[in-house]
Design a protein around this motif. Structure first.
Motif, PDB file in Angstrom:
ATOM      1  N   LYS A 188     -21.759  27.344  49.950  1.00 33.11           N
ATOM      2  CA  LYS A 188     -23.024  28.060  49.830  1.00 33.11           C
ATOM      3  C   LYS A 188     -22.979  29.432  50.493  1.00 33.11           C
ATOM      4  O   LYS A 188     -23.457  30.431  49.926  1.00 33.11           O
ATOM      5  CB  LYS A 188     -24.140  27.213  50.438  1.00 33.11           C
ATOM      6  CG  LYS A 188     -25.523  27.726  50.185  1.00 33.11           C
ATOM      7  CD  LYS A 188     -26.573  26.764  50.733  1.00 33.11           C
ATOM      8  CE  LYS A 188     -27.958  27.262  50.453  1.00 33.11           C
ATOM      9  NZ  LYS A 188     -28.987  26.371  50.995  1.00 33.11           N
ATOM     10  N   MET A 194     -14.441  31.300  41.487  1.00 32.64           N
ATOM     11  CA  MET A 194     -15.832  31.205  41.922  1.00 32.64           C
ATOM     12  C   MET A 194     -15.894  30.375  43.199  1.00 32.64           C
ATOM     13  O   MET A 194     -15.222  29.352  43.330  1.00 32.64           O
ATOM     14  CB  MET A 194     -16.653  30.562  40.802  1.00 32.64           C
ATOM     15  CG  MET A 194     -18.119  30.442  41.077  1.00 32.64           C
ATOM     16  SD  MET A 194     -18.854  32.070  41.298  1.00 32.64           S
ATOM     17  CE  MET A 194     -20.413  31.620  41.993  1.00 32.64           C
ATOM     18  N   ALA A 195     -16.714  30.811  44.104  1.00 27.03           N
ATOM     19  CA  ALA A 195     -16.852  30.139  45.395  1.00 27.03           C
ATOM     20  C   ALA A 195     -17.616  28.828  45.236  1.00 27.03           C
ATOM     21  O   ALA A 195     -18.480  28.702  44.372  1.00 27.03           O
ATOM     22  CB  ALA A 195     -17.579  31.042  46.357  1.00 27.03           C
ATOM     23  N   ASN A 196     -17.298  27.861  46.078  1.00 21.43           N
ATOM     24  CA  ASN A 196     -17.987  26.569  46.063  1.00 21.43           C
ATOM     25  C   ASN A 196     -18.944  26.418  47.241  1.00 21.43           C
ATOM     26  O   ASN A 196     -19.947  25.730  47.142  1.00 21.43           O
ATOM     27  CB  ASN A 196     -16.964  25.417  46.105  1.00 21.43           C
ATOM     28  CG  ASN A 196     -16.171  25.337  44.822  1.00 21.43           C
ATOM     29  OD1 ASN A 196     -16.707  25.555  43.745  1.00 21.43           O
ATOM     30  ND2 ASN A 196     -14.885  25.043  44.941  1.00 21.43           N
ATOM     31  N   ILE A 209     -21.085  36.725  48.148  1.00 21.44           N
ATOM     32  CA  ILE A 209     -20.805  37.360  46.859  1.00 21.44           C
ATOM     33  C   ILE A 209     -22.046  38.104  46.363  1.00 21.44           C
ATOM     34  O   ILE A 209     -21.961  39.244  45.904  1.00 21.44           O
ATOM     35  CB  ILE A 209     -20.323  36.326  45.822  1.00 21.44           C
ATOM     36  CG1 ILE A 209     -18.923  35.834  46.194  1.00 21.44           C
ATOM     37  CG2 ILE A 209     -20.325  36.912  44.420  1.00 21.44           C
ATOM     38  CD1 ILE A 209     -18.445  34.650  45.386  1.00 21.44           C
ATOM     39  N   ARG A 210     -23.205  37.465  46.487  1.00 19.75           N
ATOM     40  CA  ARG A 210     -24.454  38.111  46.061  1.00 19.75           C
ATOM     41  C   ARG A 210     -24.743  39.356  46.902  1.00 19.75           C
ATOM     42  O   ARG A 210     -25.123  40.405  46.369  1.00 19.75           O
ATOM     43  CB  ARG A 210     -25.640  37.136  46.164  1.00 19.75           C
ATOM     44  CG  ARG A 210     -25.649  36.061  45.114  1.00 19.75           C
ATOM     45  CD  ARG A 210     -27.001  35.368  45.020  1.00 19.75           C
ATOM     46  NE  ARG A 210     -27.547  34.953  46.299  1.00 19.75           N
ATOM     47  CZ  ARG A 210     -27.359  33.752  46.868  1.00 19.75           C
ATOM     48  NH1 ARG A 210     -26.630  32.838  46.258  1.00 19.75           N
ATOM     49  NH2 ARG A 210     -27.914  33.471  48.028  1.00 19.75           N
ATOM     50  N   LYS A 226     -21.044  31.870  48.390  1.00 19.08           N
ATOM     51  CA  LYS A 226     -21.828  32.298  47.228  1.00 19.08           C
ATOM     52  C   LYS A 226     -22.810  33.393  47.636  1.00 19.08           C
ATOM     53  O   LYS A 226     -23.010  34.376  46.921  1.00 19.08           O
ATOM     54  CB  LYS A 226     -22.587  31.122  46.615  1.00 19.08           C
ATOM     55  CG  LYS A 226     -21.702  30.128  45.908  1.00 19.08           C
ATOM     56  CD  LYS A 226     -22.515  28.979  45.356  1.00 19.08           C
ATOM     57  CE  LYS A 226     -21.630  27.939  44.716  1.00 19.08           C
ATOM     58  NZ  LYS A 226     -22.381  26.782  44.230  1.00 19.08           N
ATOM     59  N   LYS A 227     -23.420  33.215  48.816  1.00 20.72           N
ATOM     60  CA  LYS A 227     -24.361  34.219  49.310  1.00 20.72           C
ATOM     61  C   LYS A 227     -23.641  35.535  49.588  1.00 20.72           C
ATOM     62  O   LYS A 227     -24.152  36.605  49.271  1.00 20.72           O
ATOM     63  CB  LYS A 227     -25.063  33.721  50.569  1.00 20.72           C
ATOM     64  CG  LYS A 227     -26.063  34.730  51.110  1.00 20.72           C
ATOM     65  CD  LYS A 227     -26.776  34.248  52.349  1.00 20.72           C
ATOM     66  CE  LYS A 227     -27.714  35.336  52.851  1.00 20.72           C
ATOM     67  NZ  LYS A 227     -28.395  34.932  54.075  1.00 20.72           N
ATOM     68  N   ASP A 233     -22.395  42.172  46.000  1.00 22.83           N
ATOM     69  CA  ASP A 233     -22.778  42.774  44.720  1.00 22.83           C
ATOM     70  C   ASP A 233     -23.932  43.757  44.892  1.00 22.83           C
ATOM     71  O   ASP A 233     -23.940  44.841  44.305  1.00 22.83           O
ATOM     72  CB  ASP A 233     -23.168  41.694  43.704  1.00 22.83           C
ATOM     73  CG  ASP A 233     -21.957  40.926  43.179  1.00 22.83           C
ATOM     74  OD1 ASP A 233     -20.823  41.425  43.325  1.00 22.83           O
ATOM     75  OD2 ASP A 233     -22.155  39.832  42.612  1.00 22.83           O
TER      76      ASP A 233
END
Length: 87
Positions: free
Chosen positions: A5, A1-3, A11-12, A8-9, A15
């Motif tokens: 920010k 899992m990315a740490n 990845i979203r 993380k974006k 998806d």
């Protein structure tokens, strides 16, 4: 899992794009299957309608970047050839 920010974006975003591409490709497969069924049954009118729809959907998918432009053109060409040979 990315740490981070931004990671993380990403990845979203990936998806969302993956879900969209899957939805488009599944719809394309359905449209192409409908065309093949119409050709197999020998129903020319339905096949012509399905061919027009298939061409439209393939070009839309190419425009959105889901499939390559040349791939869409190649598939349209093959479908048209198949339709013309069925006559």
């Amino acid at each position: 899992m990315a740490n981070i920010k931004s990671a993380k974006k990403r990845i979203r975003v990936i998806d969302k794009k993956t879900a969209r591409n899957r939805r488009i490709k599944n719809h394309l497969k359905t449209v192409l299957r409908d065309f093949d069924t119409a050709i197999a049954e020998g129903n020319k009118e339905t096949a012509k309608e399905k061919l027009i729809l298939a061409e439209k959907k393939l070009m839309q998918a190419a425009a959105k970047g889901t499939i390559h432009k040349n791939t869409a053109s190649r598939k349209v060409s093959r479908l048209t050839k198949q339709f013309n040979n069925a006559k």
